[in-house]
Design a protein around this motif. Structure first.
Motif, PDB file in Angstrom:
ATOM      1  N   GLU A 218     -53.287-105.917  20.930  1.00 14.47           N
ATOM      2  CA  GLU A 218     -54.287-105.228  20.780  1.00 14.47           C
ATOM      3  C   GLU A 218     -55.037-105.575  19.256  1.00 14.47           C
ATOM      4  OE1 GLU A 218     -52.991-101.189  20.697  1.00 14.47           O
ATOM      5  OE2 GLU A 218     -52.277-101.360  22.740  1.00 14.47           O
ATOM      6  N   HIS A 219     -54.448-105.863  18.460  1.00 16.52           N
ATOM      7  CA  HIS A 219     -55.080-106.474  17.171  1.00 16.52           C
ATOM      8  C   HIS A 219     -55.203-107.897  17.201  1.00 16.52           C
ATOM      9  CE1 HIS A 219     -54.418-102.429  15.510  1.00 16.52           C
ATOM     10  NE2 HIS A 219     -53.248-102.377  15.786  1.00 16.52           N
ATOM     11  N   ASN A 220     -55.241-108.522  18.348  1.00 18.98           N
ATOM     12  CA  ASN A 220     -55.788-109.972  18.351  1.00 18.98           C
ATOM     13  C   ASN A 220     -54.862-110.738  17.652  1.00 18.98           C
ATOM     14  OD1 ASN A 220     -57.950-109.608  19.915  1.00 18.98           O
ATOM     15  ND2 ASN A 220     -59.229-108.890  18.315  1.00 18.98           N
ATOM     16  N   VAL A 221     -53.601-110.505  17.203  1.00 18.85           N
ATOM     17  CA  VAL A 221     -52.692-111.338  16.617  1.00 18.85           C
ATOM     18  C   VAL A 221     -52.035-112.335  17.635  1.00 18.85           C
ATOM     19  CG1 VAL A 221     -50.502-111.400  15.332  1.00 18.85           C
ATOM     20  CG2 VAL A 221     -51.968-109.406  15.027  1.00 18.85           C
ATOM     21  N   THR A 222     -52.418-113.600  17.611  1.00 20.66           N
ATOM     22  CA  THR A 222     -52.007-114.506  18.406  1.00 20.66           C
ATOM     23  C   THR A 222     -50.990-115.559  18.105  1.00 20.66           C
ATOM     24  OG1 THR A 222     -53.780-116.161  17.831  1.00 20.66           O
ATOM     25  CG2 THR A 222     -54.469-114.790  19.232  1.00 20.66           C
ATOM     26  N   ASN A 223     -50.445-115.356  16.901  1.00 20.82           N
ATOM     27  CA  ASN A 223     -49.556-116.369  16.278  1.00 20.82           C
ATOM     28  C   ASN A 223     -48.290-115.440  16.264  1.00 20.82           C
ATOM     29  OD1 ASN A 223     -48.187-118.412  15.401  1.00 20.82           O
ATOM     30  ND2 ASN A 223     -49.153-118.711  13.551  1.00 20.82           N
ATOM     31  N   PHE A 224     -47.534-115.670  17.278  1.00 24.21           N
ATOM     32  CA  PHE A 224     -46.207-114.765  17.128  1.00 24.21           C
ATOM     33  C   PHE A 224     -45.179-115.422  17.961  1.00 24.21           C
ATOM     34  CE2 PHE A 224     -48.495-113.401  20.977  1.00 24.21           C
ATOM     35  CZ  PHE A 224     -47.372-113.116  22.144  1.00 24.21           C
ATOM     36  N   ALA A 225     -43.943-115.172  17.658  1.00 20.92           N
ATOM     37  CA  ALA A 225     -42.615-115.734  18.250  1.00 20.92           C
ATOM     38  C   ALA A 225     -41.534-114.685  18.536  1.00 20.92           C
ATOM     39  CB  ALA A 225     -42.243-116.639  17.219  1.00 20.92           C
ATOM     40  N   VAL A 226     -40.923-114.996  19.496  1.00 18.08           N
ATOM     41  CA  VAL A 226     -40.023-113.867  19.821  1.00 18.08           C
ATOM     42  C   VAL A 226     -38.576-114.521  20.194  1.00 18.08           C
ATOM     43  CG1 VAL A 226     -41.442-112.429  21.172  1.00 18.08           C
ATOM     44  CG2 VAL A 226     -40.548-114.403  22.506  1.00 18.08           C
ATOM     45  N   THR A 227     -37.210-114.024  20.135  1.00 16.25           N
ATOM     46  CA  THR A 227     -36.114-114.406  20.188  1.00 16.25           C
ATOM     47  C   THR A 227     -35.192-113.370  20.795  1.00 16.25           C
ATOM     48  OG1 THR A 227     -34.084-115.525  19.291  1.00 16.25           O
ATOM     49  CG2 THR A 227     -35.331-113.978  17.912  1.00 16.25           C
ATOM     50  N   ALA A 228     -34.184-113.854  21.758  1.00 21.08           N
ATOM     51  CA  ALA A 228     -33.350-113.085  22.141  1.00 21.08           C
ATOM     52  C   ALA A 228     -31.911-113.207  21.330  1.00 21.08           C
ATOM     53  CB  ALA A 228     -32.709-113.403  23.582  1.00 21.08           C
ATOM     54  N   LEU A 229     -31.365-112.194  20.753  1.00 21.85           N
ATOM     55  CA  LEU A 229     -30.356-112.560  19.790  1.00 21.85           C
ATOM     56  C   LEU A 229     -29.020-112.469  20.212  1.00 21.85           C
ATOM     57  CD1 LEU A 229     -31.868-110.650  16.821  1.00 21.85           C
ATOM     58  CD2 LEU A 229     -31.768-113.056  17.233  1.00 21.85           C
ATOM     59  N   GLN A 230     -28.751-112.585  21.508  1.00 20.93           N
ATOM     60  CA  GLN A 230     -27.452-112.393  22.019  1.00 20.93           C
ATOM     61  C   GLN A 230     -26.428-113.229  21.439  1.00 20.93           C
ATOM     62  OE1 GLN A 230     -27.400-112.038  26.231  1.00 20.93           O
ATOM     63  NE2 GLN A 230     -25.415-111.315  26.404  1.00 20.93           N
ATOM     64  N   ALA A 231     -25.153-112.944  21.231  1.00 20.37           N
ATOM     65  CA  ALA A 231     -24.285-113.856  20.716  1.00 20.37           C
ATOM     66  C   ALA A 231     -22.965-113.513  21.485  1.00 20.37           C
ATOM     67  CB  ALA A 231     -23.909-113.401  19.326  1.00 20.37           C
ATOM     68  N   GLY A 232     -22.674-114.212  22.584  1.00 18.79           N
ATOM     69  CA  GLY A 232     -21.821-114.048  23.674  1.00 18.79           C
ATOM     70  C   GLY A 232     -22.132-113.159  24.783  1.00 18.79           C
ATOM     71  N   HIS A 233     -21.240-112.222  25.461  1.00 18.64           N
ATOM     72  CA  HIS A 233     -21.669-111.859  26.574  1.00 18.64           C
ATOM     73  C   HIS A 233     -21.859-110.173  26.549  1.00 18.64           C
ATOM     74  CE1 HIS A 233     -19.582-115.565  27.835  1.00 18.64           C
ATOM     75  NE2 HIS A 233     -20.675-115.380  28.847  1.00 18.64           N
ATOM     76  N   LYS A 234     -21.936-109.632  25.249  1.00 16.77           N
ATOM     77  CA  LYS A 234     -22.020-108.210  25.083  1.00 16.77           C
ATOM     78  C   LYS A 234     -23.374-107.754  24.687  1.00 16.77           C
ATOM     79  CE  LYS A 234     -17.051-107.809  24.437  1.00 16.77           C
ATOM     80  NZ  LYS A 234     -15.758-107.163  23.783  1.00 16.77           N
ATOM     81  N   THR A 235     -23.076-107.188  23.434  1.00 15.25           N
ATOM     82  CA  THR A 235     -24.618-106.670  22.783  1.00 15.25           C
ATOM     83  C   THR A 235     -25.733-107.846  22.579  1.00 15.25           C
ATOM     84  OG1 THR A 235     -23.302-105.245  21.223  1.00 15.25           O
ATOM     85  CG2 THR A 235     -25.718-105.337  20.919  1.00 15.25           C
ATOM     86  N   LYS A 236     -27.086-107.243  23.140  1.00 13.22           N
ATOM     87  CA  LYS A 236     -28.041-108.044  23.169  1.00 13.22           C
ATOM     88  C   LYS A 236     -29.232-107.484  22.282  1.00 13.22           C
ATOM     89  CE  LYS A 236     -31.084-110.943  26.084  1.00 13.22           C
ATOM     90  NZ  LYS A 236     -31.362-111.378  27.550  1.00 13.22           N
ATOM     91  N   ARG A 237     -29.930-107.987  21.528  1.00 13.15           N
ATOM     92  CA  ARG A 237     -30.858-107.412  20.610  1.00 13.15           C
ATOM     93  C   ARG A 237     -32.123-108.675  20.747  1.00 13.15           C
ATOM     94  NH1 ARG A 237     -28.436-103.619  21.228  1.00 13.15           N
ATOM     95  NH2 ARG A 237     -27.332-102.414  19.710  1.00 13.15           N
ATOM     96  N   TRP A 238     -33.080-108.123  20.220  1.00 14.52           N
ATOM     97  CA  TRP A 238     -34.471-109.063  20.031  1.00 14.52           C
ATOM     98  C   TRP A 238     -35.244-109.154  18.852  1.00 14.52           C
ATOM     99  CZ3 TRP A 238     -32.563-106.071  24.209  1.00 14.52           C
ATOM    100  CH2 TRP A 238     -32.592-106.735  25.479  1.00 14.52           C
ATOM    101  N   ALA A 239     -35.897-110.087  18.608  1.00 15.97           N
ATOM    102  CA  ALA A 239     -36.613-110.026  17.398  1.00 15.97           C
ATOM    103  C   ALA A 239     -37.902-110.546  17.813  1.00 15.97           C
ATOM    104  CB  ALA A 239     -35.811-110.973  16.281  1.00 15.97           C
TER     105      ALA A 239
END
Length: 447
Positions: free
Chosen positions: A270-291
């Motif tokens: 919405e704010h025309n921010v085009t330079n961004f990056a994403v990651t899935a922070l899962q370590a193993g098979h349990k809890t999953k987070r994102w950044a």
């Protein structure tokens, strides 16, 4: 590699990729073995016991990062190490692949200053960041004096007080107090905000789980709940980033739900921010987070960093890499052809035949028919200019021109890899890739 391996300088600690091998940890750490082993048999591990959770955190910090034991109050979060380290490790990759040198690797001599918003009682993020990168410094803020008191103890216990500075904040103060910190710029901002907007929201989240939580949560209300939850908190950071802009290279945040990530990316767009990056922070098979990370600068992360981990298509940023496949093409032939094509264009270009690698910088689209025609009728001669690279160049006296696009080109057998290094216009990058693909496809015999 399933777990980080301790190293003397800690400069290349990998991501946690699999579940923790508790038997291996017991063999390496007597303190962990003492509460999990009876003779040669591993006992059932009760992760509803706060003391076992704390010992696991202590044992991983000691084994993998050579960090001293943590001192934590009973009523504050005990931070699991794997996902938190993966968040720090991803930030390292973000910075390593967005430096002016275009090196795409860790530069030990680079000074870095980061800010952890909501440092907590453990000071886990500053400890991990500074223990693995000797030239990194961290600032940390928290609105809870009780947590800050313990955080200072943990920083001091690890002899990092000269490189980690902590300060009390207030709910109505700027989230990113860059001026109060007395600095002009920050290399990155990070935060692991409260995920929930209310007690009812938190209870509903737990109730929606098909299985009970695998580990007890010892967090206080201020660590678990804030107005608007993680989306509300990170939205405030977005608002502040729109004012700070290039004073911070990377704004980053951890999020608890995929839906939260989707909402934050929608706000960035919405704010025309085009330079961004994403990651899935899962370590193993349990809890999953994102950044998510975003930048108002024009340096682009490497493609495996900007789209890191298992992610749904809806959250993916523009790719920063393209591959040109040309069957039967040798590396030598490809290099000669690429060099020939780019030498004929009005741009900064440096080619290294021995490495089959080159980097181009252009101030605008200089490869379109219109650009070529304009040059032809203006009487100017087309030709590339020597470029100053991180490890030396010829043209230090030349005035720097604005760079609209920078691309690294690597030639190999039957393939040419293009890595978007700098620029704000994805269409310009794809246009350049298309031009080069056409030029390679229209060539004659291939060696």
């Amino acid at each position: 590699m399933s777990q980080p391996s301790p190293s003397k300088d800690h400069r290349e600690v990998p991501y946690y990729a699999q579940d923790i091998d508790f038997d291996d940890l017991a063999n390496r750490d007597p303190d962990w073995a003492a509460i999990t082993k009876t003779g040669k048999e591993t006992k059932w591990i009760d992760f509803q016991n706060p003391q076992i959770l704390l010992q696991l955190t202590k044992s991983l910090l000691k084994r993998d990062f050579h960090l001293a034991l943590l001192e934590l109050p009973d009523d504050r979060l005990c931070p699991p190490v794997p996902i938190r380290w993966n968040y720090v490790r991803w930030i390292q990759d973000l910075l390593d692949t967005t430096s002016d040198s275009y090196s795409d690797r860790y530069e030990p001599e680079r000074d870095v200053l980061g800010l952890d918003i909501g440092v907590g009682a453990s000071a886990i993020y500053p400890l991990l960041a500074t223990s693995t990168r000797p030239r990194w410094r961290m600032a940390g803020t928290d609105t809870d004096q009780h947590s800050l008191d313990y955080a200072r103890k943990n920083v001091h216990a690890n002899e990092l007080s000269k490189r980690v500075k902590l300060a009390l904040s207030t709910a109505d103060a700027p989230i990113i107090p860059i001026d109060k910190l007395g600095v002009d710029e920050l290399d990155f901002v990070m935060t692991n905000p409260p995920f929930y907007s209310s007690k009812a929201d938190m209870q509903a989240s737990y109730g929606a789980k098909t299985q009970p939580p695998s580990a007890i949560c010892t967090g206080s209300e201020n660590e678990m709940i804030c107005p608007g939850g993680d989306v509300g908190f990170v939205s405030r950071i977005i608002d502040e980033s729109l004012k700070l802009r290039e004073r911070v290279q990377w704004f980053t945040a951890m999020l608890g739900l995929l839906s939260s990530l989707q909402q934050i990316i929608a706000k960035l767009k919405e704010h025309n921010v085009t330079n961004f990056a994403v990651t899935a922070l899962q370590a193993g098979h349990k809890t999953k987070r994102w950044a998510v990370g975003w930048s108002f600068q024009d340096l682009r992360p490497r493609n495996d960093v900007t789209r890191h981990g298992e992610l749904v298509h809806a959250v993916l940023p523009p790719p920063t890499a393209q591959t040109i496949d040309v069957p039967l093409m040798s590396k030598e032939w490809a290099g000669e052809k690429v060099d020939q094509i780019l030498k004929d264009l009005d741009m900064r270009w440096q080619w290294r035949p021995a490495m089959s690698t080159g980097v181009m910088e252009a101030r605008e689209n200089m490869w379109s028919r219109a650009a070529r025609r304009k040059k032809k009728f203006s009487g100017s001669k087309l030709g590339s200019k020597q470029m100053t690279m991180a490890d030396g160049g010829d043209d230090e006296s030349e005035e720097e021109e604005p760079v609209a696009l920078a691309v690294k080109i690597v030639c190999a057998k039957e393939v040419v890899e293009l890595r978007w290094l700098r620029g704000t216009d994805y269409v310009l990058f794809t246009s350049f890739c298309g031009m080069l693909k056409t030029g390679l496809a229209s060539s004659g015999d291939r060696a």
